[in-house]
Design a protein around this motif. Structure first.
Motif, short mmCIF file in Angstrom:
data_model
loop_
_atom_site.label_atom_id
_atom_site.label_comp_id
_atom_site.label_asym_id
_atom_site.label_seq_id
_atom_site.Cartn_x
_atom_site.Cartn_y
_atom_site.Cartn_z
N VAL A 91 -3.61 -8.86 -3.79
CA VAL A 91 -3.87 -8.97 -2.36
C VAL A 91 -3.58 -10.41 -1.94
CG1 VAL A 91 -5.59 -8.79 -0.52
CG2 VAL A 91 -5.67 -7.20 -2.46
N ILE A 125 3.21 -5.16 2.38
CA ILE A 125 2.67 -4.29 3.42
C ILE A 125 1.41 -4.92 4.00
CG2 ILE A 125 1.82 -1.98 3.93
CD1 ILE A 125 4.74 -2.08 3.05
N HIS A 170 -2.16 -5.04 6.17
CA HIS A 170 -3.32 -4.23 6.52
C HIS A 170 -4.21 -5.09 7.44
CE1 HIS A 170 -2.46 -1.59 2.95
NE2 HIS A 170 -1.97 -2.73 2.50
N ILE A 187 -7.21 -6.83 9.13
CA ILE A 187 -8.55 -7.20 8.69
C ILE A 187 -9.43 -7.60 9.87
CG2 ILE A 187 -9.91 -8.78 7.26
CD1 ILE A 187 -8.23 -6.75 5.68
N ILE A 235 -4.71 -10.65 8.29
CA ILE A 235 -4.19 -9.44 7.64
C ILE A 235 -4.24 -9.64 6.12
CG2 ILE A 235 -2.68 -8.82 9.57
CD1 ILE A 235 -0.34 -9.94 8.03
N THR A 248 -0.38 -6.21 0.58
CA THR A 248 -0.27 -5.62 -0.76
C THR A 248 1.18 -5.24 -1.00
OG1 THR A 248 -0.76 -3.39 0.07
CG2 THR A 248 -2.63 -4.73 -0.65
N ARG A 291 1.56 0.77 -0.11
CA ARG A 291 0.38 1.52 0.34
C ARG A 291 -0.03 2.57 -0.68
NH1 ARG A 291 -0.89 0.43 5.58
NH2 ARG A 291 0.74 -0.46 6.90
N ARG A 294 -7.61 -0.72 -3.76
CA ARG A 294 -7.92 0.08 -2.58
C ARG A 294 -9.37 -0.11 -2.15
NH1 ARG A 294 -5.48 4.19 -5.63
NH2 ARG A 294 -7.43 5.39 -5.61
N MET A 341 -9.89 -3.52 -0.56
CA MET A 341 -9.35 -3.57 0.79
C MET A 341 -10.34 -2.93 1.78
SD MET A 341 -6.44 -5.09 0.87
CE MET A 341 -5.90 -4.50 2.44
N GLN A 342 -10.91 -1.81 1.43
CA GLN A 342 -11.89 -1.16 2.30
C GLN A 342 -13.14 -2.03 2.45
OE1 GLN A 342 -12.59 2.70 0.57
NE2 GLN A 342 -10.51 3.43 1.01
N GLN A 348 -12.27 -4.94 4.80
CA GLN A 348 -12.16 -4.53 6.20
C GLN A 348 -13.54 -4.26 6.80
OE1 GLN A 348 -9.38 -1.31 5.42
NE2 GLN A 348 -7.73 -2.40 6.47
#
Length: 301
Positions: A141, A154, A156, A158, A269, A272, A275, A283, A286-287, A290
């Motif tokens: 990450v 990619i 994501h 935040i 952001i 990674t 996806r 994963r 990341m959750q 966030q």
């Protein structure tokens, strides 16, 4: 025959950029690293790395082994992780890269809490003033703030993050409050050097009107904490992320200038490699990351 340990060994050499660096990373002596590399080359009957007194360069075969091998290692690690998940929690190593100031203030606590909740996961956090470098693909990450230029990574979302023009109250009393972005060209400014950007060209917008101003900077630094301190001391105007200056503005140490003009947002952001196919620990992290910035990030609470 080359196994996953050999591929990891070669990737360590690639990441560190030297045999001595790989020795430090792997906890080996330089001679042991050199001998193991020679043994690999003899088994494969091909040269993998060209070594000179000044630099280390991978051959075409060595680069291919690193590129294809890295993907095989990731798949193998994901397989092992899936097996462990059938009997318990997350396992493995998570490598995270992030900007210096944001990483210290906002990311380090998140990582510590994630590791506490997942004790079998080793988390390695690297802080840098240039997170988006050619070695970014060596991290699981990469946290980035601001516009993302062309990249194979990619993004994501935040957290939202604006940018404000700020100065100390003492500075405003001495130099006056600018009425338009053009006035900044005549004021001493402080700039943050990061991501090889053109940091002295500041952009603004108000409705359909846009302005770009080249500011004069006598002070610059690659550490945001330093330029924030300089601004609080009245040494100049700075353009800085909301996450870094919101508390100072609330406490009166800094004054927001040109509030009717908007600078481009610099949202937070996480990047990674892809996806699909990410390890479960990536994963879940990341959750976790966030959720820690919802419903509002700490600088907007």
């Amino acid at each position: 025959m080359t196994d996953s340990a050999d591929i990891r060994f070669l990737l360590a050499i690639e990441q560190s950029g030297s045999l001595a660096g790989a020795a430090r990373m792997l906890g080996l002596t330089p001679s042991a690293v050199s001998q193991r590399l020679q043994q690999m080359e003899r088994r494969l009957a091909t040269r993998l790395v060209e070594r000179t007194a000044r630099k280390l360069v991978f051959t075409e075969e060595g680069a291919l082994l690193c590129r294809r091998g890295a993907e095989l290692v990731r798949q193998f690690d994901a397989l092992v992780e899936d097996i462990h998940l059938r009997h318990g929690g997350l396992v493995g190593t998570l490598k995270v890269n992030a900007p210096l100031g944001f990483g210290r203030r906002h990311l380090a606590p998140v990582i510590a809490d994630f590791q506490r909740d997942n004790p079998e996961v080793d988390v390695a956090l690297t802080l840098s003033d240039q997170p988006l470098t050619e070695t970014a693909d060596r991290f699981d990450v990469v946290v980035h703030i601001g516009e993302l230029r062309s990249s194979s990574l990619i993004g994501h979302a935040i957290a939202p993050n604006s940018r404000f023009v700020c100065a100390s109250p003492a500075f405003v009393r001495r130099f006056g409050n600018p009425s338009s972005p053009d006035d900044l060209a005549a004021l001493p400014c402080i700039v943050l050097r990061e991501n090889n950007e053109d940091v002295s060209l500041w952009h603004f917008g108000k409705g359909r009107i846009s302005r770009s101003v080249r500011v004069a900077s006598k002070l610059s630094c690659n550490d945001g904490d330093v330029i924030r301190r300089w601004a609080c001391e009245g040494r100049g105007v700075m353009l800085r992320s909301e996450w870094d200056v919101a508390d100072d503005i609330r406490q009166g140490a800094l004054v927001r200038l040109l509030p009717t003009w908007k600078s481009p947002d610099a949202n937070v952001i996480a990047l990674t490699r892809d996806r699909a196919g990410l390890p479960r620990r990536t994963r879940d992290f990341m959750q976790f990351l966030q959720m820690r910035f919802k419903p509002l990030p700490p600088w907007r609470v």
